[in-house]
Design a protein around this motif. Sequence first.
Motif: not given
Lengths: 308, 360
Positions: B82, B87, B138, B141, B148, B250
């Motif tokens: 991520g 992310i 997730a 978002k 997140e 994501v």
Amino acid sequence: MGAIDPLVLLASLMVASTPILLAAIGEMVVEKAGVLNLGVEGMMITGAVCGFVIAVNTGSPTIGFVAAAAGGAGLSVLFALLTQYLLSNQVATGLALTLFGLGLSALIGQGYVGIKAPATGDLPIPLLADIPILGRILFQHDLMVYLSIALIAGVWATLKYTRFGLILRAVGENHDAAHALGYKVVHIRFLAILFGGACAGLGGAYISLIRVPQWTEGMTAGAGWIALAIVVFASWKPWRVLIGAYLFGGITVLQLNLQAAGLKIPVEYLSMSPYLITILVLVIISADRSRAALNAPASLGRSFHTSH
Amino acid sequence: MIRLEKRPEPSKAWSAAAPVLAVVATMIAGGLLFASLGQDPFVAIRTIFWDPIFGEFAFYYRGQLLVKAGPLILIAIGLSLGFRAGIWNIGAEGQYIVGAIVGAGAGLAFFPSESFLIFPFVILCGAIGGGLWALIPAILKTRFNTNEILVSLMLVYVAEAMLASVSSGLLRNPDGQGFPGSRNFRDFPAAHNDYIIESAGIHWGVLAAFGAVILAYVLLTRHILGFQVRLTGEAPRAARFAGVNPTRLVVFCLVTSGALAGLAGMFEVTGPAGQISIDFNSGYGFTAIIVAFLGRLHPIGILLAGLLMALTYIGGEAAQATLGLPGAAIQLLQGMLLFFLLAVDVFANFRIRFGTREAA
């Protein structure tokens, strides 16, 4: 349910909200300048421990609060140096600041567990405090509650009416343009970060000196993160920060009172409610994509570097 | 005058040297810190970084190294995917707890069965628990554009409250005289994550961590999904033009990291920790963030960084026992390490230039 006195509830609401309010207004200024400092939690807990230790040693909560502001600002200098001069990633540096602050505060505070903080007296405002009902809810608090509201008003007026406020917002909206106009982007951001650190420190000290008032490790329990969420909730507007913080404080106080009143809901579910509601509020605010994007400072989280 | 000049491309050499420099800087700053606490800095640093591997009692500590490194590596591998794509899952601690609760709960439901299928089922449930917990940020978002970072972090506190609830309620040991905490998995061999090689501290979780390192390496270098992760992080606009589906990315990054954190929690609770209790989690989810960065978000780097961070845990415990060093000092040391790393990183992205700027 009969055990809950709505008057006491409303009066304690302001006390419960003040730590988050202080931290959130500081962070709002930082974000207005285009910097995302995720280290609020770390600065808060550092402020909490600095304030507590100094207040216990000097016996004066006032000196404690000054020390807390200095402690929070001191920690934020690390963040400012790294992100503004060494151009490190703001998200990673903010996380580092939180982890570092949690460790630092635990180390400083290890000899102070179980001690009581010197009491901070309430400062009822003459005349106003004597108004029935309203007086007790609004005007019989300690000085920090009034100061936190004054801070909101001050930030609002500064951002809206002063030249410095305009420059700060310009730096946050478009740092290249602000630079081209001759403003010192890095200096202004540095100052904003310091201000945010001092506010977070004050907020932390409010928890350890007035709200609890004791020192325990990790006592801010996510308040710094909630402050970050409130800035988003408030769409970067000072008075909405106030509303957000009081809303949140209200929920916290309500769930604590429900716990004390011995409601059938298990304590654990009540104590997770503030966090769940924060998520819910974030969802509602963020769902409207166009509005959320419109209000966020355009340069938020981007590093500024001149030679390109 | 000193100024920074952006490199056209990050320097590979600096990027590799940065963690080493950061460790050295941390040792120096840590030494000063210990000196200010009234300790001999050289003894303290040696106790933390040297003795656990080469000292007198190393035979004991060496086993602990993998026990501590296993969960850190497992979580950090997930987080690194991520982080590479921008992310930010920083709620691994929550996914770790939920994975442990779901995994342990699934196992304990079959107590005292002796079927060999139970342990695989427990593993599966641990991964699903952590993955679902990460699916929440997730979905929020991708559907509602919610940050997140904040959501995953808030869910840590929710998970902690859940842990407190189940350890004194749903999963409490029925034979435990009312004490909080679940049945001990040592008394439930079918679901126990026992050591495979006890002296080396290798249990199934450690093997899973090694497996994750290899899989992540293959994913990032050989698979289109890994390429998309890297592309999104390095050039988000190019990624959009190249047809990377941001929603899928994501969800993939968050759920994978959640599942790995859940696995780590499950292996910990059925193995070294032994039972669900209010404080079985020891902040691995947060320390793993440092591990991921220290390992340069690269699988092999994370493997090494996980071992190093495990060393600071073990050395810290040793220093607590022998020198009376406060436990918080180690936490501080770990935070410092991340700071120094971020500071040294400037050399990877920028060149230092001395003297005045030449005319443009």
